[in-house]
Design a protein around this motif. Structure first.
Motif, PDB file in Angstrom:
ATOM      1  N   PRO A 184       0.738  -1.278  -0.041  1.00  0.00           N
ATOM      2  CA  PRO A 184       0.111   0.101   0.043  1.00  0.00           C
ATOM      3  C   PRO A 184       0.724   1.329   0.128  1.00  0.00           C
ATOM      4  O   PRO A 184       0.532   2.377  -0.833  1.00  0.00           O
ATOM      5  N   GLN A 185       2.002   1.220   0.867  1.00  0.00           N
ATOM      6  CA  GLN A 185       2.749   2.488   0.763  1.00  0.00           C
ATOM      7  C   GLN A 185       3.441   2.455  -0.478  1.00  0.00           C
ATOM      8  O   GLN A 185       3.545   3.640  -0.930  1.00  0.00           O
ATOM      9  N   SER A 186       3.876   1.595  -1.292  1.00  0.00           N
ATOM     10  CA  SER A 186       4.436   1.682  -2.609  1.00  0.00           C
ATOM     11  C   SER A 186       3.417   2.115  -3.710  1.00  0.00           C
ATOM     12  O   SER A 186       3.602   3.129  -4.544  1.00  0.00           O
ATOM     13  N   LEU A 187       2.329   1.843  -3.790  1.00  0.00           N
ATOM     14  CA  LEU A 187       1.005   2.359  -4.496  1.00  0.00           C
ATOM     15  C   LEU A 187       0.771   3.897  -4.107  1.00  0.00           C
ATOM     16  O   LEU A 187       0.419   4.655  -4.951  1.00  0.00           O
ATOM     17  N   GLN A 188       0.829   4.236  -2.933  1.00  0.00           N
ATOM     18  CA  GLN A 188       0.629   5.649  -2.606  1.00  0.00           C
ATOM     19  C   GLN A 188       1.857   6.329  -3.189  1.00  0.00           C
ATOM     20  O   GLN A 188       1.573   7.546  -3.665  1.00  0.00           O
ATOM     21  N   MET A 189       2.853   5.948  -3.117  1.00  0.00           N
ATOM     22  CA  MET A 189       4.109   6.684  -3.734  1.00  0.00           C
ATOM     23  C   MET A 189       3.977   6.825  -5.228  1.00  0.00           C
ATOM     24  O   MET A 189       4.539   7.781  -5.685  1.00  0.00           O
ATOM     25  N   LEU A 190       3.148   5.970  -5.635  1.00  0.00           N
ATOM     26  CA  LEU A 190       2.914   6.015  -7.266  1.00  0.00           C
ATOM     27  C   LEU A 190       1.891   6.948  -7.696  1.00  0.00           C
ATOM     28  O   LEU A 190       1.306   7.020  -8.484  1.00  0.00           O
ATOM     29  N   MET A 192      -1.595   6.815  -5.932  1.00  0.00           N
ATOM     30  CA  MET A 192      -2.866   6.318  -5.291  1.00  0.00           C
ATOM     31  C   MET A 192      -2.977   6.731  -3.808  1.00  0.00           C
ATOM     32  O   MET A 192      -2.052   7.142  -3.181  1.00  0.00           O
ATOM     33  N   ASP A 193      -4.474   7.224  -3.475  1.00  0.00           N
ATOM     34  CA  ASP A 193      -4.690   7.773  -2.387  1.00  0.00           C
ATOM     35  C   ASP A 193      -4.856   6.644  -1.351  1.00  0.00           C
ATOM     36  O   ASP A 193      -4.779   5.290  -1.622  1.00  0.00           O
ATOM     37  N   GLU A 194      -5.010   6.779  -0.250  1.00  0.00           N
ATOM     38  CA  GLU A 194      -4.690   5.751   0.915  1.00  0.00           C
ATOM     39  C   GLU A 194      -5.613   4.636   0.683  1.00  0.00           C
ATOM     40  O   GLU A 194      -5.365   3.390   0.843  1.00  0.00           O
ATOM     41  N   ALA A 200      -6.375  -1.819  -3.563  1.00  0.00           N
ATOM     42  CA  ALA A 200      -5.518  -2.260  -4.741  1.00  0.00           C
ATOM     43  C   ALA A 200      -4.661  -3.420  -3.901  1.00  0.00           C
ATOM     44  O   ALA A 200      -4.470  -4.552  -4.648  1.00  0.00           O
ATOM     45  N   ALA A 201      -3.871  -3.090  -2.975  1.00  0.00           N
ATOM     46  CA  ALA A 201      -3.092  -4.193  -2.349  1.00  0.00           C
ATOM     47  C   ALA A 201      -3.757  -5.471  -1.872  1.00  0.00           C
ATOM     48  O   ALA A 201      -3.314  -6.463  -2.227  1.00  0.00           O
ATOM     49  N   ASP A 202      -5.057  -5.210  -1.643  1.00  0.00           N
ATOM     50  CA  ASP A 202      -5.854  -6.617  -1.352  1.00  0.00           C
ATOM     51  C   ASP A 202      -6.088  -7.394  -2.437  1.00  0.00           C
ATOM     52  O   ASP A 202      -6.186  -8.575  -2.562  1.00  0.00           O
TER      53      ASP A 202
END
Length: 221
Positions: A184-190, A192-194, A200-202
């Motif tokens: 989730p942190q990686s996707l936020q860095m790209l 995405m919101d929290e 998405a991670a799920d």
């Protein structure tokens, strides 16, 4: 086999590397990455995720293609995959649902034993470019299962002279020294919101959990 001990997973990665370095491939391979659990240093590893960047083969070898179609019932040999490879490794020759030689399935057959929990991603784009492409596509379509885990390590690249390993990356992989954020942190860095990143991670985790044994996903961008 339902999971890998970490050392066994890294041994498998090195065997895949040796195969790419020493054997003919159905299509030219340009990069090899590992991603997800193995890069995070987990032990054991539920699934080993490997990413291969390949070239799109557009060679026209109609005569040889017809011969392979007559012998194996598979079209496209000498066009989408190398005919020389198919002659050397006919046991790895695989087709898509339309009966056409499928580069990603041929690569998986050669690189990944059927009974091991290894997932192979195959694309003509580099890993870093495809992470971005797949994320944007997943957001547009709301299909988060298509997201590519961005937490990867490049282990091998084609340098025009037989390929080059990153011995330092392999050492870090073996020792579990990569420091990477949660998915989730990686996707936020790209971007995405929290909440979206958590959903998405799920979805990515659910997709992985449904896989059994060896699996492969091909992509063209």
């Amino acid at each position: 086999m339902s999971e890998f001990a970490r050392d066994d997973a890294v041994d498998r990665v090195e065997e895949i590397l040796r195969t790419v370095e020493t054997e003919t491939m159905p299509v030219p391979v340009r990069e090899l990455w590992v991603l997800g659990d193995v890069a995070l240093g987990l032990d054991p590893i539920d699934r080993l995720d490997v990413y291969v960047t390949k070239d799109i083969l557009l060679t026209d070898d109609a005569d040889r293609s017809e011969a392979f179609e007559a012998k194996y019932g598979i079209e496209g040999v000498g066009q989408t995959i190398r005919a020389d490879w198919a002659e050397e490794y006919p046991e790895y020759l695989k087709a898509n649902a339309n009966g056409y030689a499928a580069p990603e399935k041929c690569l998986a057959a050669q690189l990944v034993p059927d009974d091991e929990p290894v997932h192979l991603e195959v694309c003509n784009a580099s890993f870093e470019d495809n992470v971005t492409q797949r994320l944007e596509s997943a957001k547009r379509r709301g299909d988060y299962e298509q997201i590519l885990d961005p937490r990867g390590a490049c282990l091998w690249v084609d340098d025009g002279d037989g390929g080059r390993r990153s011995e330092e990356a392999l050492r870090k992989l073996r020792e579990g020294e990569f420091v990477l954020p949660t998915l989730p942190q990686s996707l936020q860095m790209l971007g995405m919101d929290e909440d979206e990143a958590a959903d998405a991670a799920d979805a990515v985790s659910a997709f992985r959990n449904r896989q059994d044994g060896a699996s492969v996903r091909g992509d063209v961008v």
